[in-house]
Write an enzyme that holds these catalytic residues in place. Structure first.
Site, short mmCIF file in Angstrom:
data_model
loop_
_atom_site.label_atom_id
_atom_site.label_comp_id
_atom_site.label_asym_id
_atom_site.label_seq_id
_atom_site.Cartn_x
_atom_site.Cartn_y
_atom_site.Cartn_z
N ALA A 169 134.26 121.28 57.76
CA ALA A 169 134.39 120.46 56.53
C ALA A 169 133.19 120.21 55.24
CB ALA A 169 134.95 119.37 56.93
N SER B 296 132.64 120.99 65.99
CA SER B 296 132.63 121.66 64.56
C SER B 296 132.00 123.38 65.32
CB SER B 296 131.72 121.56 63.48
OG SER B 296 132.48 119.33 63.88
N HIS C 170 140.76 115.87 59.20
CA HIS C 170 142.08 115.28 60.31
C HIS C 170 143.49 115.08 59.65
CE1 HIS C 170 139.45 115.36 63.66
NE2 HIS C 170 139.01 114.31 63.20
#
Length: 264
Positions: A99, A42, A136
């Site tokens: 996220a 990430s 996803h």
């Protein structure tokens, strides 16, 4: 991205690659320990591994006007979204995911519970959480699963900044000799280019790993996150990373000043 490497479709220059398929939270944790030579991470996690890893300029996953979605079973339409969400317990796929960081930038502090990304729908359905942060393929399947979209964080970020939302990237260990780093960068870039040029067979290769998606839906999802930014961040993609991590540090959500280093 890695179809051509996995199936020896390009010149691997004598290198041998061992592919490890793991969820992003696990990869973030392994990168913190410096375990893998090359890894997806990430962008949030990169701030904490920049001492060990450099970013490869290819392999990015960026949402240009779309991205992780907060979903719920219902939402009071009279409520202001931020106020409503701050009252909810939100299932998140990991606190080192981009996220999660994007949601903190949007909401500030909020109540959350960590749930594996592929169990978030279930957590919201059974009442373990009031809302869920979806990454996803759930970004495409939430409505079919009976949920409503509360906010698309990529859409919000684009509106606020004019930039794509940087979600994931590929990193390489800094202790690998520069000449080898350059070779590996070229191989990665050629693999991505091969996959984009031979899209149907690359999609077919990925299908065993597609959760509850048919080939048409998988192809749509891949198109969202394997694109021109994947070939190279470019000036816009690099500006997005600087903005994302810079804003997060100024807000106090990242406690480490990371120098962003790209392999050239």
């Amino acid at each position: 991205m890695f179809y051509a490497i996995a199936k020896n479709k390009i010149d691997l220059r004598g290198y041998r690659f061992e592919h490890r398929l793991e969820d992003i939270q696990t990869l973030n944790e392994r990168a913190m320990r410096g375990e893998l030579h090359i890894s997806a991470v990430s962008i949030h996690a990169y701030a904490y591994v920049a001492d060990k890893y450099a970013l490869l300029p290819c392999g990015a996953s960026m949402g240009d006007g779309y991205g992780p979605i907060v979903i719920g079973q219902s939402r009071n339409p009279k409520s202001e979204i931020r106020s409503w969400l701050r009252e909810q317990l939100i299932a998140v796929p990991g606190t080192m995911t981009s996220a999660f960081l994007a949601l903190r930038l949007y909401l500030g502090d909020f109540k959350h519970v960590v749930v594996p990304f592929d169990q978030i729908f279930e957590a919201v359905s059974n009442g373990k959480a009031d809302a869920g942060l979806i990454i996803h393929e759930g970004q495409l399947t939430y409505a079919k699963s009976g949920f409503e979209k509360v906010i698309d964080l990529g859409e919000w970020w684009k509106r606020e900044t004019g930039l794509p939302l940087p979600l994931g990237g590929n990193v390489i260990r800094k202790d690998i000799p520069p000449a080898v780093q350059h070779d590996l960068l070229q191989i990665m870039r050629e693999s991505i280019d091969f996959g984009l040029a031979h899209r149907p067979e690359a999609v077919a290769h990925s299908m065993p790993y597609a959760r509850d998606m048919n080939e048409q839906l998988a192809d749509k999802f891949i198109g969202m996150y394997v694109n021109d930014f994947t070939r190279d961040y470019g000036d816009k993609g690099r500006a997005a990373i600087l903005k994302f991590l810079g804003d997060s540090r100024r807000a106090g959500y990242i406690d480490k000043a990371a120098e962003i280093e790209f392999v050239e």
